[in-house]
Design an enzyme around this catalytic site. Structure first.
Site, PDB file in Angstrom:
ATOM      1  N   SER B 109     132.307  88.936  49.888  1.00 59.26           N
ATOM      2  CA  SER B 109     132.522  90.376  49.799  1.00 59.26           C
ATOM      3  C   SER B 109     131.258  91.070  49.310  1.00 59.26           C
ATOM      4  O   SER B 109     130.484  90.494  48.535  1.00 59.26           O
ATOM      5  CB  SER B 109     133.669  90.646  48.818  1.00 59.26           C
ATOM      6  OG  SER B 109     133.683  91.996  48.424  1.00 59.26           O
ATOM      7  N   TYR B 132     130.246  96.661  53.273  1.00 61.32           N
ATOM      8  CA  TYR B 132     130.750  98.031  53.175  1.00 61.32           C
ATOM      9  C   TYR B 132     129.575  98.954  53.454  1.00 61.32           C
ATOM     10  O   TYR B 132     128.464  98.739  52.941  1.00 61.32           O
ATOM     11  CB  TYR B 132     131.278  98.298  51.760  1.00 61.32           C
ATOM     12  CG  TYR B 132     132.682  97.783  51.506  1.00 61.32           C
ATOM     13  CD1 TYR B 132     133.755  98.211  52.282  1.00 61.32           C
ATOM     14  CD2 TYR B 132     132.942  96.886  50.462  1.00 61.32           C
ATOM     15  CE1 TYR B 132     135.044  97.751  52.034  1.00 61.32           C
ATOM     16  CE2 TYR B 132     134.222  96.431  50.202  1.00 61.32           C
ATOM     17  CZ  TYR B 132     135.270  96.865  50.991  1.00 61.32           C
ATOM     18  OH  TYR B 132     136.540  96.418  50.739  1.00 61.32           O
ATOM     19  N   THR B 158     133.762  96.193  57.053  1.00 58.92           N
ATOM     20  CA  THR B 158     135.129  96.618  56.751  1.00 58.92           C
ATOM     21  C   THR B 158     135.272  98.118  57.008  1.00 58.92           C
ATOM     22  O   THR B 158     134.492  98.917  56.486  1.00 58.92           O
ATOM     23  CB  THR B 158     135.480  96.278  55.294  1.00 58.92           C
ATOM     24  OG1 THR B 158     135.419  94.863  55.139  1.00 58.92           O
ATOM     25  CG2 THR B 158     136.886  96.752  54.953  1.00 58.92           C
ATOM     26  N   LYS B 255     136.108  94.716  60.672  1.00 58.77           N
ATOM     27  CA  LYS B 255     137.279  94.207  59.954  1.00 58.77           C
ATOM     28  C   LYS B 255     138.192  95.366  59.610  1.00 58.77           C
ATOM     29  O   LYS B 255     137.792  96.285  58.895  1.00 58.77           O
ATOM     30  CB  LYS B 255     136.827  93.489  58.678  1.00 58.77           C
ATOM     31  CG  LYS B 255     137.975  93.028  57.784  1.00 58.77           C
ATOM     32  CD  LYS B 255     137.464  92.147  56.639  1.00 58.77           C
ATOM     33  CE  LYS B 255     138.588  91.621  55.769  1.00 58.77           C
ATOM     34  NZ  LYS B 255     139.181  92.610  54.877  1.00 58.77           N
ATOM     35  N   HIS B 279     144.024  95.049  55.698  1.00 64.29           N
ATOM     36  CA  HIS B 279     143.524  94.751  54.350  1.00 64.29           C
ATOM     37  C   HIS B 279     144.621  94.109  53.497  1.00 64.29           C
ATOM     38  O   HIS B 279     144.720  94.349  52.303  1.00 64.29           O
ATOM     39  CB  HIS B 279     143.033  96.053  53.693  1.00 64.29           C
ATOM     40  CG  HIS B 279     141.814  95.863  52.816  1.00 64.29           C
ATOM     41  ND1 HIS B 279     140.537  96.054  53.267  1.00 64.29           N
ATOM     42  CD2 HIS B 279     141.679  95.521  51.505  1.00 64.29           C
ATOM     43  CE1 HIS B 279     139.676  95.840  52.285  1.00 64.29           C
ATOM     44  NE2 HIS B 279     140.335  95.512  51.209  1.00 64.29           N
TER      45      HIS B 279
END
Ligand SMILES: Cc1cc2nc3c(=O)[nH]c(=O)nc-3n(C[C@H](O)[C@H](O)[C@H](O)COP(=O)(O)O)c2cc1C
Ligand SMILES: Cc1cc2nc3c(=O)[nH]c(=O)nc-3n(C[C@H](O)[C@H](O)[C@H](O)COP(=O)(O)O)c2cc1C
Lengths: 383, 383
Positions: B109, B132, B158, B255, B279
């Site tokens: 992440s 992100y 994402t 995603k 999510h």
């Protein structure tokens, strides 16, 4: 609670739970993974409703049906199940005698705890031998020859167990190999002394069909899961089944068919019947339920061999629904196993009598006097 | 209860619950609003049934598959999740090592507790980075460059988190910005001294990939929701995604794609994959579940994209159903986080072993020799 308080499937189950040490109860009662398929096997029947016809003169009901060339007095029979003497010390002896009394087919497992010879000397009513395809071909031949010599009427090859299912209850209770008894399962053996006394005093526990070939045969400790995974032949294919079918030379069925395609192949290799079954939800969780899948299979092969709906049956009305869709007969394991554990032969007889009474009553309420009166116009699917 | 008693999702979850302070457990366990979508993600698998084929000489099935240009030994990998060192002091190190051992992908992440470089030095297994898109483009650029240097195999952007979801459990436990721990949640820290001890004796908590760029990176609660709302660019659009895709110039997924139109558009801007995901039900409650949507998306994109199903996967059979419905592979978050919380690297390894065994066992029971045998003929959706 005792036998005379048992009026339905749930009651027998409750009494069995009281009588059996918990690892043994959960071996019968449990299924694979999240037990979704196990639950669906029964709840599938609730998605369809019966539509009765009235004023039909239904005084005398004939429940008989003919499968594998044998006339049975009931439209259902007792599916083969392993290790019955663990559930009650009389085991197969109790179940076989009850089956005889009601003139229905008795399915005997390859993992039976009483031999085919003894069973055949004991009952002359229809008998099915359930065959597992082992890596050891000598063992396979021996099973086949003994069942033949003992004049069994049908051979059913189980095809849904090439590896053991993930029965998580067994992992937790320690019903595994080697036995991993937990404190609570030991406690449960200790609190069921009758079971323990009978187990130790009513004759040695054995697997007579296997014991000459494997050391597993003499011990109850080896787990069923590891038996499947280590002794059965995972490369089993249609050729093997076809060979077995002709070697047997009599009525031959595949037990555990779910796809239409496979049902058609069963016809091609000479089967005279199939059990639409997922092994009572004990193998592949997420698998379709037999009742959900029944119509498609009957439509494809119903006129070429006997289609049997197996699993999830708790009620006479469940059987009526399956028969209306076109099954030739139904079968089940737990529908008599809890009764066996609850009270031996008397228990199985009481259970069989209840299903018979339910069937007679419900046939009358449906306006039917014989099994062939049942058809799809009796059913409406919801939604 | 210990790790050796953990056989399935619920077991790992229970053990994690025992070990983690309540606010942290509920941060993993909770979803948005009424958690309807979160629950549906798993329930949707139960409205579809598997149809096995028998007598297929399966032997040993091949579970290998390929996504992000990377070979995997099993068709499921670890979803990217934030702040893993809150769940176990080894955090991402534990999950990356476990994934490598099982030949599957570890996903990092943006908000990981260890840096891109730390993990790259530690594991040569397959890795992807979850990106992100930040308001400050230099942060985004920096992350992409570092992943390139560290030889990450792929990347996912994402797209479902441009604003933080309404996780009501976090409001109640005080896992908010700024943290408002209630008496109850403080108590739950006090009752898990081992966790508190680990927390203060291991590496200082930080968002390792971001700490040089932003000062928010060192406060637990500030770092989640606050970070999302302050740093992520809610104006993010297709151009921004395309920019990152070009800059990365390798295997890359969006995603959080749910609509067919967006899936097609992902092809146009140069994606090699999409992750169908909501999510884990943590963002838009009421959103459709990935499994309910996967078939329609696969039908629309054909073989132009790898389609990864992310969300709700708990069982090997869920993976089989997803693949049969059209997914290339699956990924899961919560399931492995609970195993991490329950037992660190050992826990994740046990979970992956269970998952591997379940997939293997059920492939055998399905009669499938390899992943590509799983096609639409193997499933039927219930009425
Ligand atoms: C305790 C138990 C043991 C079983 N043993 C066998 C067996 O040895 N061989 C076999 O082919 N099927 C076996 N089965 C499966 C049954 O033949 C049958 O498919 C299943 O019980 C049907 O589901 P039901 O219990 O819901 O009626 C067993 C089932 C149970 C419950
Ligand atoms: C505690 C937690 C933290 C997460 N953090 C991130 C994250 O930082 N970035 C991201 O793209 N997804 C994140 N996710 C979502 C997962 O990548 C994944 O989409 C989701 O967990 C899939 O659903 P499942 O948990 O039912 O498997 C997180 C999920 C959880 C449970």
């Amino acid at each position: 609670m005792n036998l005379k308080d048992c009026h339905n499937f749930g009651d027998f189950r409750k009494l069995a739970k009281k009588k059996l040490p918990s690892p043994i109860f959960h071996y019968i009662d449990g299924a694979a993974d999240d037990e979704i398929t196990y639950a669906r096997n029964t709840s599938a029947f609730d998605d369809v409703d019966l539509v009765p016809n009235v004023l039909r003169g239904v005084e005398n009901v004939d429940l008989s049906t003919t499968i594998f060339g044998k006339k049975l007095d009931l439209p259902f029979y007792l599916a083969p199940t392993a290790l019955q003497r663990l559930f009650h010390y009389d085991g197969e002896r109790a179940v076989g005698k009850a089956a005889k009394k009601f003139n229905t087919m008795f399915g005997v497992s390859a993992l039976a705890t009483v031999s085919v010879e003894e069973i055949s000397a004991m009952i002359d009513t229809p008998k099915m031998f359930q065959f597992y395809f082992h890596k050891d071909r000598g063992l396979n031949d021996s099973c086949l020859e003994r069942a033949k010599a003992a004049k069994f009427d049908v051979m059913a090859l189980t095809v849904d167990t090439i590896t053991g299912g993930n029965r998580e209850r067994d992992l937790r209770t320690g019903f595994t190999s080697p036995p991993k008894l937990t404190l609570s399962s030991l406690f449960s053996f200790a609190t069921k002394p009758m079971w323990g006394i009978n187990y130790l005093t009513k004759g040695k526990f054995e697997l007579p069909h296997l014991q000459d070939f494997v050391k597993e045969g003499t011990s109850t400790n080896s787990s069923i899961g590891s038996y499947f995974s280590t002794m059965l032949d995972q490369s089993m294919n249609w050729k093997d089944a076809e060979k077995l079918c002709s070697q047997w030379g009599g009525h031959f069925a595949l037990k555990g068919i779910m796809s239409v395609e496979d049902a058609k192949k069963a016809v091609d290799i000479g089967c005279t019947g199939i059990m639409v079954s997922n092994h009572g939800g004990r193998q592949l969780d997420g698998s379709r339920s037999p009742f959900d899948q029944l119509a498609e299979i009957v439509d494809a092969v119903g006129d070429k061999l006997d289609v049997i709906c197996e699993g999830g049956i708790h009620r006479g009305t469940h059987m009526l629904k399956a028969l209306s869709l076109g099954a030739k007969a139904c079968s089940g394991g737990r529908l008599y196993l809890y009764a066996l554990a609850a009270a031996g032969q008397a228990g199985v007889e009481r259970a069989l009598n209840q299903y018979k009474t339910e069937l007679q009553r419900d046939m009358k309420l449906m306006g039917c006097t014989k099994i062939s009166d049942l058809n799809r116009s009796n059913l409406r699917f919801r939604g | 209860m210990s790790l050796s008693n953990c056989y399935n999702f619920d077991d790992f979850r229970k053990l994690a619950k025992k070990k983690l302070p309540a606010p942290i457990f509920h941060y993993i366990d909770g979803g948005a609003d009424d958690e309807v979508t979160m629950n549906r993600n798993t329930d949707s698998f139960n409205e579809c049934d598997l149809i096995p084929n028998i007598l297929n000489s399966v032997g040993e099935p091949d579970l290998k598959t390929e996504v992000f240009g990377t070979k995997m030994d099993m068709p499921i990998f670890l979803s990217p999740t934030a702040m893993q060192s809150l769940y176990h002091p080894d955090g991402d190190k534990a999950s990356a090592r476990a994934a490598e051992k099982f030949g599957t992908i570890y996903s990092m992440s943006t908000m990981a507790s260890f840096s891109i470089e730390e993990i790259a030095n530690l594991s040569s297994g397959p890795k992807i980075f979850q990106l992100y898109i930040h308001k400050d483009q230099s942060i985004t650029n920096d992350l992409i460059d570092r992943c390139k240097r560290a030889n990450f195999n792929g990347m996912c952007i994402t797209v479902d988190t441009i604003v933080a979801g309404n996780r009501e459990r976090d409001h109640r436990t005080g896992f908010t910005t700024p943290p408002k721990f209630t008496l109850d949640s403080l108590m739950s820290f006090a009752m898990r001294p081992q966790w508190v001890f680990n927390y203060f004796t291991h590496k200082k908590f930080e968002l390792a990939n971001l700490k040089d760029k932003v000062d928010k990176g060192t406060n637990i609660a500030q770092s989640v929701m606050g970070y999302i709302n302050e740093q992520y660019d809610p104006a993010m659009n297709w151009k921004d995604a395309e920019y990152c895709i070009k800059k990365w110039d390798g295997p890359i997924a969006l995603k959080g794609v749910m609509s067919i139109d967006d899936a097609k558009r992902a092809i146009d801007i140069g994606c090699t994959a999409i992750m169908i995901s909501n999510h884990g039900g943590r963002q838009l409650d009421g959103s459709r579940s990935p499994f309910d949507q996967v078939k329609a998306i696969r039908d629309a994109v054909g073989d132009k994209l790898e389609v990864i199903l992310d969300g709700g996967v708990r069982r090997g059979t869920h993976v089989l159903k997803a693949l049969a419905a059209g997914a290339t592979a699956c990924s899961f978050g919560k399931a492995f986080l609970f195993s991490l919380g329950a037992g660190g690297q050992q826990g994740v390894e046990r979970l992956l072993q269970n998952m591997h065994d379940e997939i293997r066992r059920n492939m055998i029971l399905m009669g499938c020799k390899s992943i590509k045998d799983l096609d639409e003929s193997k499933i039927i959706y219930r009425r």
